[in-house]
Write a protein that holds these residues in place. Structure first.
Motif, PDB file in Angstrom:
ATOM      1  N   GLU A  48       0.772  -1.102  -0.095  1.00 16.52           N
ATOM      2  CA  GLU A  48      -0.054  -0.005  -0.085  1.00 16.52           C
ATOM      3  C   GLU A  48       0.929   1.305  -0.064  1.00 16.52           C
ATOM      4  O   GLU A  48       1.696   1.551   0.965  1.00 16.52           O
ATOM      5  CB  GLU A  48      -0.997   0.133   1.344  1.00 16.52           C
ATOM      6  N   LYS A  57       0.195   5.577  -0.625  1.00 10.00           N
ATOM      7  CA  LYS A  57      -0.538   6.660  -0.842  1.00 10.00           C
ATOM      8  C   LYS A  57      -1.869   5.922  -0.873  1.00 10.00           C
ATOM      9  O   LYS A  57      -2.583   5.398  -0.338  1.00 10.00           O
ATOM     10  CB  LYS A  57      -0.192   7.563  -1.960  1.00 10.00           C
ATOM     11  N   LYS A  58      -2.450   6.316  -2.388  1.00 13.66           N
ATOM     12  CA  LYS A  58      -3.746   5.772  -2.569  1.00 13.66           C
ATOM     13  C   LYS A  58      -4.132   4.681  -3.230  1.00 13.66           C
ATOM     14  O   LYS A  58      -5.193   3.974  -3.601  1.00 13.66           O
ATOM     15  CB  LYS A  58      -4.818   7.137  -3.477  1.00 13.66           C
ATOM     16  N   TRP A  59      -2.922   3.945  -3.456  1.00  8.42           N
ATOM     17  CA  TRP A  59      -2.792   2.755  -4.240  1.00  8.42           C
ATOM     18  C   TRP A  59      -2.713   1.503  -3.428  1.00  8.42           C
ATOM     19  O   TRP A  59      -2.042   1.476  -2.309  1.00  8.42           O
ATOM     20  CB  TRP A  59      -1.584   2.780  -5.268  1.00  8.42           C
ATOM     21  N   TYR A 111      -7.184   1.618  -6.578  1.00  8.20           N
ATOM     22  CA  TYR A 111      -7.112   3.150  -6.409  1.00  8.20           C
ATOM     23  C   TYR A 111      -8.273   3.547  -5.711  1.00  8.20           C
ATOM     24  O   TYR A 111      -9.529   3.114  -6.069  1.00  8.20           O
ATOM     25  CB  TYR A 111      -6.881   3.953  -7.815  1.00  8.20           C
ATOM     26  N   LYS A 112      -8.115   4.138  -4.424  1.00  5.10           N
ATOM     27  CA  LYS A 112      -9.008   4.536  -3.649  1.00  5.10           C
ATOM     28  C   LYS A 112      -9.116   6.046  -3.035  1.00  5.10           C
ATOM     29  O   LYS A 112      -7.915   6.454  -2.614  1.00  5.10           O
ATOM     30  CB  LYS A 112      -9.173   3.615  -2.249  1.00  5.10           C
ATOM     31  N   THR A 113     -10.142   6.882  -3.217  1.00  5.31           N
ATOM     32  CA  THR A 113     -10.348   7.956  -2.603  1.00  5.31           C
ATOM     33  C   THR A 113     -11.353   8.135  -1.850  1.00  5.31           C
ATOM     34  O   THR A 113     -12.056   6.935  -1.684  1.00  5.31           O
ATOM     35  CB  THR A 113     -10.352   9.105  -3.650  1.00  5.31           C
ATOM     36  N   LYS A 114     -11.942   9.191  -1.155  1.00  6.77           N
ATOM     37  CA  LYS A 114     -13.181   9.333  -0.450  1.00  6.77           C
ATOM     38  C   LYS A 114     -14.451   8.877  -1.161  1.00  6.77           C
ATOM     39  O   LYS A 114     -15.252   8.241  -0.649  1.00  6.77           O
ATOM     40  CB  LYS A 114     -13.252  10.762   0.257  1.00  6.77           C
ATOM     41  N   LYS A 115     -14.426   9.298  -2.414  1.00  7.31           N
ATOM     42  CA  LYS A 115     -15.662   8.938  -3.096  1.00  7.31           C
ATOM     43  C   LYS A 115     -15.391   7.897  -4.080  1.00  7.31           C
ATOM     44  O   LYS A 115     -16.476   7.401  -4.621  1.00  7.31           O
ATOM     45  CB  LYS A 115     -16.065  10.362  -4.017  1.00  7.31           C
ATOM     46  N   LEU A 116     -14.234   7.574  -4.531  1.00  7.32           N
ATOM     47  CA  LEU A 116     -13.932   6.515  -5.609  1.00  7.32           C
ATOM     48  C   LEU A 116     -13.165   5.423  -5.154  1.00  7.32           C
ATOM     49  O   LEU A 116     -12.020   5.844  -4.501  1.00  7.32           O
ATOM     50  CB  LEU A 116     -13.504   7.549  -6.877  1.00  7.32           C
ATOM     51  N   GLU A 117     -13.428   4.315  -5.651  1.00  8.15           N
ATOM     52  CA  GLU A 117     -12.645   3.189  -5.543  1.00  8.15           C
ATOM     53  C   GLU A 117     -12.677   2.223  -6.821  1.00  8.15           C
ATOM     54  O   GLU A 117     -13.697   2.020  -7.126  1.00  8.15           O
ATOM     55  CB  GLU A 117     -13.018   2.270  -4.278  1.00  8.15           C
ATOM     56  N   TYR A 127     -18.372   4.304  -6.606  1.00  2.00           N
ATOM     57  CA  TYR A 127     -18.519   5.563  -6.495  1.00  2.00           C
ATOM     58  C   TYR A 127     -19.695   5.859  -5.596  1.00  2.00           C
ATOM     59  O   TYR A 127     -20.721   5.639  -5.439  1.00  2.00           O
ATOM     60  CB  TYR A 127     -18.945   6.225  -8.057  1.00  2.00           C
TER      61      TYR A 127
END
Length: 565
Positions: free
Chosen positions: A63, A65-67, A100-106, A143
């Motif tokens: 892991e 950052k966002k990956w 790849y993961k953010t608060k709204k998108l994976e 999403y």
């Protein structure tokens, strides 16, 4: 050698863990698990001469950052444990992914797991104890544009051993919470809609001039509502018309084409020591697989017998007993169509389960100084009522009512703490098991089971547990008795001994009135656990969470090791 190499990779990855973290270059994490057995004796396994077998799983993740990147290496050397799907053979990279993961998108590429709703049209999952891994290889997007809306979409081919299915799966799921929109201040209301599609090319090896589409569609609509002590949920599922599998000939044709549907309703309350939960379900022709025709495996078996290439999830809604004898006649959900003979023709199941739990308060007449817990459970399942014809195969069912009874289980359990150091539980179970309809056997079985368990804590970390049980059965292998003892020296080390005796067996030879004795121990330290055991395995169904696999009778030494890092 392959297994040794993978173990070395595991070791090197753990050594670099702290160094990577210090350089702020992400982190490694994962785990390793091995389950090995040296069989001293086993029956009905003439095609598998290997007496030493092991299942091994090495999971590595990185892991940054966002990956997140990951892989799982599996090794079944020289063969997998008894009655695992033969596709689990050798050593190879089984799954891999990049996420790849953010608060709204994976977003995920590679292998992934997923479930829509209760899973009745899609559940890709793993259970190593059952030999199930139905991961999808492809891509998935999740999403969440607002806190009340969730959207998923996917495409993939289903894992089968170290390969993937010929069928292609794709679909989406939308879930929204309407509480704010409807101005519910003390209630919660959610709805969801799902679609799953399977495309499988139809060639002449399947059927000539097919009258059904290569693509089968499945849809699901669900809702959930809760307020205060009350909660409920409802789910409706539909599967479009498709050729129905003939389990006897393992084939499909243009003569037996049907759609499928499933309904599930749950209702319950929970307040002041009282819990009541009711679940009702009706399923018809809801076997949904990534390939229409299962792979033939051995004599009179197919890959379907190992839950291979099954897209959806229909567990048995019955009590999951901790009594060994109550798990001899355990029910498996009958969700599909199966015409076994002119007398036994099934198109699904209908039934339900009721749970009532009540806790008598402390310092009352029935509660005593420490309180008393009472649990009642009743489950009953039936074939769908209607008209059935074997030749040509067809059926027409009624929505209401019940057909042939498959199974019922009534049980009552009392849990009581007698002192700060001593507690016990007592269980009574009454079961009916229609073995001709569920397992192709000759007799149905009625049982009465009594089970008692006592736990005494010597210190905060040292305890002893003893249980005894007895089953009266009017058919099949007749009466059983058994018991076990477990001693925990501390939080790390424990030993146990267990024995089951089929003393009432009059069906087979006198030599089958044997002991199923098992002894062993386990050691735990942090995230690592090692267990060693010796004994005889009773042949039959092994079930986890309402899903079962058959294991043949065997005697041997078992070793398990698992750790996380």
């Amino acid at each position: 050698m392959k297994l040794i190499n993978y173990i070395l990779v595991f070791g090197l990855s753990t050594l670099t863990l702290h160094a990577q973290e210090k350089k702020d270059m992400g982190r490694f994490f994962g785990g390793f698990e091995t389950n090995a057995q040296r069989y001293l004796e086993f029956e009905n396994d003439e095609n598998s001469p290997e007496y030493f077998r092991s299942n091994n799983y090495l999971q590595l993740n990185y892991e940054v950052k966002k990956w997140t990147f990951g892989m799982q290496v599996e090794s079944y050397e020289k063969q997998a444990l008894l009655n695992y799907y033969p596709g689990f053979d050798g050593t190879n990279v089984a799954t891999y992914f990049a996420k790849y993961k953010t608060k709204k998108l994976e977003a995920t590429a590679g292998y992934f797991y997923e479930q829509f709703g209760s899973g009745m049209i899609l559940r890709a999952w793993e259970d190593r104890s059952l030999g199930i891994n139905t991961a999808l290889r492809g891509g998935k997007v999740f999403y969440k544009p607002t806190k009340d809306i969730k959207f998923k979409a996917f495409y993939g081919q289903q894992r089968s051993g170290f390969k993937v299915s010929e069928g292609h799966l794709y679909g989406f799921d939308l879930e929204t919470n309407l509480s704010d929109l409807l101005s519910f201040e003390e209630a919660d209301f959610e709805i969801g809609f799902s679609n799953v599609n399977r495309y499988e090319k139809i060639d002449q090896s399947m059927v000539l001039h097919p009258s059904f589409s290569p693509t089968t569609h499945a849809f699901s609509l669900r809702s959930a509502f809760s307020q205060g002590i009350f909660y409920s949920s409802f789910e409706a599922n539909y599967k479009s018309k498709d050729a129905t599998l003939n389990r006897i000939t393992n084939s499909i044709s243009n003569d037996f084409i049907n759609d499928g549907n499933a309904l599930q309703f749950n209702l319950g309350i929970a307040k002041d020591g009282l819990g009541i939960d009711l679940t009702l379900r009706r399923t018809q022709n809801m076997l949904f697989t990534s390939e229409r025709i299962p792979e033939a495996v051995g004599l009179n078996q197919s890959s379907l017998d190992y839950s291979d290439k099954v897209i959806n999830f229909t567990p048995a809604l019955t009590k999951q007993h901790h009594s060994n004898l109550a798990n001899i006649y355990v029910y498996q959900a009958q969700a599909g169509v199966e015409f076994k003979s002119n007398e036994i023709m099934k198109s699904g199941e209908t039934g339900g389960q009721l749970d009532v739990v009540y806790e008598f308060a402390k310092d009352t007449k029935l509660g005593g100084k420490y309180g008393t817990k009472l649990a009642l459970n009743y489950a009953s399942w039936y074939n769908l009522p209607g008209t059935y014809r074997a030749v040509p195969a067809q059926y027409e069912t009624n929505f209401f009512g019940v057909g042939e009874k498959y199974f019922s289980d009534f049980n009552i359990e009392v849990k009581k703490q007698f002192s700060e150091n001593s507690r016990a539980s007592f269980l009574y179970v009454n079961q009916y098991y229609n073995k001709p309809w569920v397992e192709d056997a000759s007799h149905d079985v009625n049982t009465h089971i009594f089970y008692g368990e006592w736990i005494y804590s010597l210190t905060k970390s040292k305890s002893i547990r003893v249980d005894v049980e007895h089953m009266w059965a009017d058919a099949d292998f007749k009466n059983w008795m058994g018991g076990s003892m477990e001693y925990n020296f501390n939080e790390k080390f424990s030993v146990y001994a267990m024995d089951l005796i089929n003393y009432g067996n009059t069906k087979d030879k006198e030599e089958r009135k044997k002991h199923y004795l098992t002894i062993g121990g386990a050691y735990r330290k942090g995230a690592t656990r090692v267990a060693l055991g010796y004994g005889r395995q009773r042949g039959g169904l092994v079930c986890v969470g309402g899903v079962c696999r058959f294991v043949p009778e065997s005697t041997g030494i078992s070793l398990s090791f698992n750790t996380a890092f």
